[in-house]
Design an enzyme around this catalytic site. Structure first.
Site, short mmCIF file in Angstrom:
data_model
loop_
_atom_site.label_atom_id
_atom_site.label_comp_id
_atom_site.label_asym_id
_atom_site.label_seq_id
_atom_site.Cartn_x
_atom_site.Cartn_y
_atom_site.Cartn_z
N GLN A 260 -33.08 16.50 -11.23
CA GLN A 260 -34.22 15.59 -11.19
C GLN A 260 -33.98 14.53 -10.13
O GLN A 260 -32.88 14.42 -9.57
CB GLN A 260 -34.39 14.91 -12.56
CG GLN A 260 -33.15 14.13 -12.99
CD GLN A 260 -33.07 13.88 -14.46
OE1 GLN A 260 -34.07 13.93 -15.17
NE2 GLN A 260 -31.87 13.61 -14.95
N HIS A 291 -33.83 1.81 -28.70
CA HIS A 291 -32.55 2.41 -29.08
C HIS A 291 -32.09 1.94 -30.45
O HIS A 291 -31.44 2.70 -31.18
CB HIS A 291 -31.50 2.11 -28.00
CG HIS A 291 -31.74 2.87 -26.73
ND1 HIS A 291 -32.34 2.31 -25.63
CD2 HIS A 291 -31.50 4.18 -26.41
CE1 HIS A 291 -32.45 3.23 -24.67
NE2 HIS A 291 -31.94 4.37 -25.12
N ASP A 313 -27.79 7.68 -20.13
CA ASP A 313 -27.73 6.29 -19.70
C ASP A 313 -26.74 5.47 -20.51
O ASP A 313 -26.40 4.34 -20.14
CB ASP A 313 -29.12 5.64 -19.77
CG ASP A 313 -29.82 5.91 -21.09
OD1 ASP A 313 -29.20 5.70 -22.15
OD2 ASP A 313 -31.00 6.33 -21.07
N GLU A 333 -25.21 15.59 -21.96
CA GLU A 333 -26.23 15.24 -20.96
C GLU A 333 -26.26 16.31 -19.89
O GLU A 333 -25.22 16.67 -19.32
CB GLU A 333 -25.91 13.87 -20.35
CG GLU A 333 -26.69 13.53 -19.09
CD GLU A 333 -28.19 13.43 -19.31
OE1 GLU A 333 -28.94 14.07 -18.52
OE2 GLU A 333 -28.61 12.75 -20.25
N ASP A 367 -26.48 21.81 -20.85
CA ASP A 367 -27.77 21.90 -21.52
C ASP A 367 -27.54 21.84 -23.02
O ASP A 367 -26.68 22.57 -23.56
CB ASP A 367 -28.44 23.22 -21.14
CG ASP A 367 -29.70 23.47 -21.94
OD1 ASP A 367 -30.72 22.82 -21.67
OD2 ASP A 367 -29.64 24.33 -22.85
N ALA A 368 -28.27 20.99 -23.72
CA ALA A 368 -28.02 20.76 -25.14
C ALA A 368 -28.18 22.03 -25.97
O ALA A 368 -27.40 22.30 -26.89
CB ALA A 368 -28.95 19.67 -25.66
N ASP A 385 -31.92 12.15 -28.22
CA ASP A 385 -32.54 11.17 -27.31
C ASP A 385 -32.96 11.90 -26.04
O ASP A 385 -32.38 11.74 -24.97
CB ASP A 385 -31.53 10.06 -27.00
CG ASP A 385 -32.13 8.94 -26.17
OD1 ASP A 385 -33.37 8.84 -26.12
OD2 ASP A 385 -31.35 8.17 -25.58
#
Length: 544
Positions: A260, A291, A313, A333, A367-368, A385
């Site tokens: 991205q 959060h 993040d 992530e 990748d989750a 998240d």
């Protein structure tokens, strides 16, 4: 009007090359033009998915419009068959200019006009018409070079066309995009396209051109290549200006990763903004509220082992690590560039409380969905998240199958919390997420958190909710931020009302009463009859 060419039949002038060489050169031009055409197509799909979202919809629009336009182009090309050489040269010059500049114009439309859908359709139509006109003219030209039967000529043309498309399709993601980026890659492709088409006509078929046609082709092709070369030289300045138009004047970091575009704005932790693919993902102004609402209700119970899916993040991890009895946190992530920024950028690392320095935190770049299938550990808390489920790339991460994997990863008495989009602005999306979590084998308790509490609404002296600056959610109708955030708390057994557990740190803006009211408010918005989303039948779509 272009002078009448020498006829391509019977009394045509002799070519400057042998028939076999001429045939090879025509097929080589077909190969190059086909590769360039597919690059234009993929570049439109990729950029539209980034600018507009929902890659399935954008790919469908580009492909369907382009294929339709190719049919129109084939019909229009019938009028040019008696001027095949000069017609083909002009068409390739136009295709090179329009296709090469399409990414630039599409991004400019998004940056300064805020709308790129119409430009996308227009470019798809124009490029499709020009690509569709190529084959009939090339068929005429190849028979001019080598008078083989029509069936053999068609077979040769389509073979070269398909192989060229293969090369273009592979070159775009593996060569052009990572090495040059979308704008420079499209401009370079246009220059190659113009050079290939112009060289074929001006060399192999130069004796079929009148002096006037020859001069016209030289001027047009030189002009197109000059325009594309100039744009390439100025593309960095253009990108900076466009980013300022989109993100404001305080862009500090802008990087295109393999996943991205990541942009950081602001001068310090209090003014920081994190954009992913053009969407404001984090704003220091109110990220703590999101959060806190995401993490703390799920931490009410056993919490020694915590899994965070997404959240590179580090802000969800910051809230988790505030609990002293948390022994380990695993953060998965997909984009290592985000976690790298969260570690190294002074403002972002300060905002996340330097979470990545905590020895209890382990970051995994994966990748989750794929990672969960291979992982066999059990977790007391799983925090999802992830980006908005309406963004197609994340749809599988909001599927019943995904939640089934999470259910298997939960320890006894383990809890899952999912960001599910704003229930008021996009109720179908929110309740489809809730139905998908239930289909994964978990009991659920949805809740919502409205806009900033009374007295905290910047720009709203009355203290009424003003919506949120940023979150994984897309903007609502008219570009307005969502008025609320929605979450789904889930567990294998009964789920009580969301609240703060014993020993929980004191949140900045969240209380027990607000969480209980959020659960009641979500129930009042319930949309019955929603069907779970699955991998083979995703059920998320745009809501306005």
């Amino acid at each position: 009007m272009i002078d009448q060419q020498v006829s391509l039949r019977g009394g045509a002038a002799r070519l400057p090359v042998r028939p076999r060489t001429g045939r090879f050169l025509v097929l080589a031009a077909v190969f190059v033009c086909a590769a360039c055409g597919l690059v234009y197509e993929l570049e439109l799909v990729a950029l539209a998915s980034y600018l507009i979202g929902d890659s399935v919809t954008q790919a469908s629009v580009v492909l369907s419009v382009m294929v339709f336009a190719m049919g129109i182009g084939s019909l229009l090309a019938k009028r040019l068959r008696c001027h095949a050489a000069v017609g083909f040269g002009l068409i390739e010059a136009a295709l090179a200019l329009i296709g090469g500049s399409s990414a630039l114009v599409l991004y400019a439309s998004f940056a300064w006009l805020g709308e790129s859908q119409y430009a996308l359709v227009g470019f798809s139509l124009a490029i499709g018409v020009l690509i569709g006109a190529e084959i009939p003219l090339l068929m005429t030209l190849i028979q001019r070079v080598d008078r083989q039967d029509a069936g053999g000529a068609v077979a040769d043309l389509f073979a070269a066309d398909y192989v060229g498309a293969l090369v273009g399709g592979l070159a775009f993601p593996f060569l052009l995009l990572p090495m040059l980026g979308q704008l420079t890659g499209a401009l370079l492709t246009g220059a190659v396209n113009a050079a290939a088409g112009g060289a074929l006509v001006l060399w192999v078929f130069r004796r079929d051109l009148t002096p006037r046609s020859r001069r016209l082709l030289v001027v047009v092709n030189v002009s197109v290549i000059a325009v594309l070369a100039t744009a390439t030289v100025l593309v960095d300045d253009f990108e900076q200006a466009a980013r300022r138009a989109v993100y404001g004047d305080q862009v500090r970091v802008a990087v295109q990763t393999g996943v991205q575009e990541v942009v950081l704005t602001g001068t310090d932790r209090d003014s920081l903004g994190l954009y992913l693919d053009g969407r404001l993902r984090v704003s220091a102004r109110d990220e703590h509220r999101y959060h806190e609402a995401l993490v703390h209700p799920a931490m009410n119970g056993p919490r020694a082992r915590v899994l965070i899916l997404g959240g590179g993040d580090g802000l969800a991890a910051r809230e988790v690590l505030r609990y002293g009895d948390v022994r380990s946190v695993t953060l998965v992530e997909i984009d290592p560039a985000v976690t790298r920024l969260a570690r190294t950028d002074p403002a972002l690392s300060e905002l996340n409380g330097h979470a990545y320095r905590d020895p209890r935190l382990t970051a995994v770049g994966a990748d989750a969905f794929t990672w969960l299938r291979a992982d066999h550990h059990r977790y007391d808390v799983v925090v999802s998240d992830l980006p908005d489920p309406g963004i197609t790339a994340s749809t599988k991460l909001y599927s019943a199958e995904f939640y089934g994997l999470i259910a298997e990863a939960l320890a006894p008495r383990g809890r899952l919390v999912v960001h599910a989009g704003p229930p008021e602005a996009r109720p179908r999306t929110f309740w489809t997420v809730e139905a998908s979590v239930r289909a994964g084998g978990l009991a659920t308790r949805p809740y919502r958190i409205p806009g900033r509490p009374s007295g905290h609404s910047a720009g709203h002296p009355s203290g009424h909710p003003s919506g949120f600056t940023a979150s994984p959610d897309r903007l609502g109708a008219g570009g307005r931020p969502p008025e609320d955030w929605g979450f789904v708390l889930a567990a294998a057994g009964p789920v009580g009302e969301p609240g703060l557990g014993a020993g929980a740190p004191v949140p900045r803006s969240l209380g027990e009463a607000e969480l209980r009211e959020g659960a009641r408010a979500a129930d009042g918005l319930r949309l019955p009859g929603q069907v779970p989303s699955t991998l083979i039948h995703p059920r998320y779509w745009e809501e306005t």
